[in-house]
Design an enzyme around this catalytic site. Structure first.
Site, short mmCIF file in Angstrom:
data_model
loop_
_atom_site.label_atom_id
_atom_site.label_comp_id
_atom_site.label_asym_id
_atom_site.label_seq_id
_atom_site.Cartn_x
_atom_site.Cartn_y
_atom_site.Cartn_z
N ASP A 104 0.86 -1.17 0.00
CA ASP A 104 0.00 0.00 0.00
C ASP A 104 0.91 1.24 0.00
O ASP A 104 1.91 1.27 -0.71
CB ASP A 104 -0.96 -0.05 1.20
CG ASP A 104 -2.05 1.00 1.14
OD1 ASP A 104 -2.90 0.92 0.25
OD2 ASP A 104 -2.06 1.90 2.00
N TYR A 146 -13.07 6.90 -3.25
CA TYR A 146 -12.75 7.13 -1.84
C TYR A 146 -11.57 8.08 -1.62
O TYR A 146 -11.59 8.88 -0.68
CB TYR A 146 -12.51 5.78 -1.12
CG TYR A 146 -11.17 5.14 -1.39
CD1 TYR A 146 -10.12 5.24 -0.47
CD2 TYR A 146 -10.94 4.40 -2.55
CE1 TYR A 146 -8.90 4.65 -0.70
CE2 TYR A 146 -9.72 3.80 -2.79
CZ TYR A 146 -8.70 3.92 -1.86
OH TYR A 146 -7.48 3.33 -2.10
N TYR A 229 -3.37 10.14 1.89
CA TYR A 229 -4.39 10.64 0.97
C TYR A 229 -4.22 12.10 0.58
O TYR A 229 -4.42 12.46 -0.58
CB TYR A 229 -5.78 10.37 1.56
CG TYR A 229 -5.98 8.89 1.76
CD1 TYR A 229 -6.11 8.05 0.67
CD2 TYR A 229 -5.94 8.33 3.04
CE1 TYR A 229 -6.23 6.68 0.83
CE2 TYR A 229 -6.07 6.96 3.21
CZ TYR A 229 -6.21 6.14 2.10
OH TYR A 229 -6.31 4.79 2.26
N HIS A 289 -6.12 -6.98 -1.65
CA HIS A 289 -5.25 -5.89 -1.20
C HIS A 289 -4.44 -6.28 0.03
O HIS A 289 -3.38 -5.72 0.27
CB HIS A 289 -6.12 -4.66 -0.90
CG HIS A 289 -5.34 -3.41 -0.65
ND1 HIS A 289 -4.52 -2.84 -1.60
CD2 HIS A 289 -5.24 -2.61 0.45
CE1 HIS A 289 -3.96 -1.74 -1.10
NE2 HIS A 289 -4.38 -1.59 0.14
#
Length: 311
Positions: A104, A146, A229, A289
């Protein structure tokens, strides 16, 4: 399972960073870098496997995550800090070289560390995120995507704030375990995409959820929303990158990230080879994931094979 793993806190660049570790460093050291909504615990299976094989496993909670300190609120979150933190941990533990393993957003500092510090890197293995010389392009995604939602200041805070921490982590784990990219409809928030009747993935227990929730109870979500993010557009550019160390990329073919713009072409077309001459890519057909938790034995075998191929 995790009782063999020891925990310590290291003063690194003005913050106290929590580090989980196990193993004796007979054959070398492996540094594991987590993503979101994870912490060191996501690597528990791999840590014990490499330790049993003769390596030292080190898995920090990233700054702002889990038991590690929060950076000051007025300090801009940068990817360079994550790389410098890894270097600081190696220096503090007197480790000259190590393998980097990331997944990730943890893949970004793993790749970046290998490029900036090839003399301190034995190899880099990443799960789910291919190397990219430029930041991820997401502006073509739908409004309910998202990441677009969570990068809006205050939106995720309001969405998450409707629930307790355990429910938030539970929902994100369920959504990220699916093969479809999480996208909310008009008038819907991301947390609405699953409810308490939605079962956890079969390989993720209530006890696992408790472990994650307890650590996010401490850290909250302020910094995790900043990195990754709200800092994706500030990712380091490496347009002339050339890895001097072996690179191993593992991709679950049912990882929703595989559907991100450009991900599959980057991996299947050979583009990554222009940046990583010593590159190996392996696909896990049913892998999600969280493939390292879903299929720990398969990922452990791949990881140990990579380590043994580069003594």
């Amino acid at each position: 399972m995790a009782q063999q793993i020891e925990h310590t806190t290291l003063p690194i660049r003005g913050l106290n960073l929590h580090v989980a570790q196990v193993g004796k460093d007979e054959l070398g050291t492996v540094v594991f870098l987590h993503g979101f909504p994870e912490i060191w615990y996501t690597w528990r299976h791999q840590m014990l496997a490499v330790a049993a094989a003769g390596y030292r496993a080190i898995a920090p909670d990233s700054r702002g995550y889990g038991l590690s300190d929060q950076p000051p609120e007025d300090q801009e979150a940068t990817w360079e800090d994550l790389v410098a933190d890894v270097l600081g941990i190696l220096d503090a533990l007197s480790i000259s070289k190590a393998f980097m393993v990331g997944k990730d957003f943890g893949a970004m500092p793993a790749y970046d560390f290998a490029l900036r510090h090839p003399d301190r890197t034995r190899g880099v293995m990443c799960l789910g995120i291919p190397f990219s010389p430029v930041p991820l392009t997401i502006d073509t995604m739908p409004e309910g995507f998202y990441i677009l939602r969570w990068r809006e200041p205050g939106r995720a805070e309001a969405d998450f704030g409707r629930h307790d921490v355990r429910r938030v982590v539970r929902t994100i784990y369920i959504l990220f375990s699916r093969s479809e990219i999480p996208v909310a409809d008009q008038g819907q928030e991301i947390m609405d995409l699953a409810d308490l009747s939605t079962p956890l993935p079969p390989w993720f227990t209530e006890e696992d959820l408790d472990a994650y929730a307890a650590l996010y109870e401490k850290s909250g979500f302020r910094f995790p929303l900043q990195i990754p993010y709200r800092a994706l557009h500030r990712m380091t550019r490496h347009v002339d990158a050339k890895f001097q160390v072996p690179v191993f990329m593992v991709m679950g073919e049912k990882d929703y990230c595989f559907k991100f713009p450009g991900f599959e072409p980057a991996m299947r077309s050979g583009i990554m080879n222009t940046f990583a001459p010593d590159l190996k890519i392996t696909y896990i057909p049913e892998g999600s994931h969280f493939v390292q938790e879903q299929f720990p034995e398969q990922v452990n075998d791949l990881l140990l094979g990579f380590l043994k191929d580069h003594p």
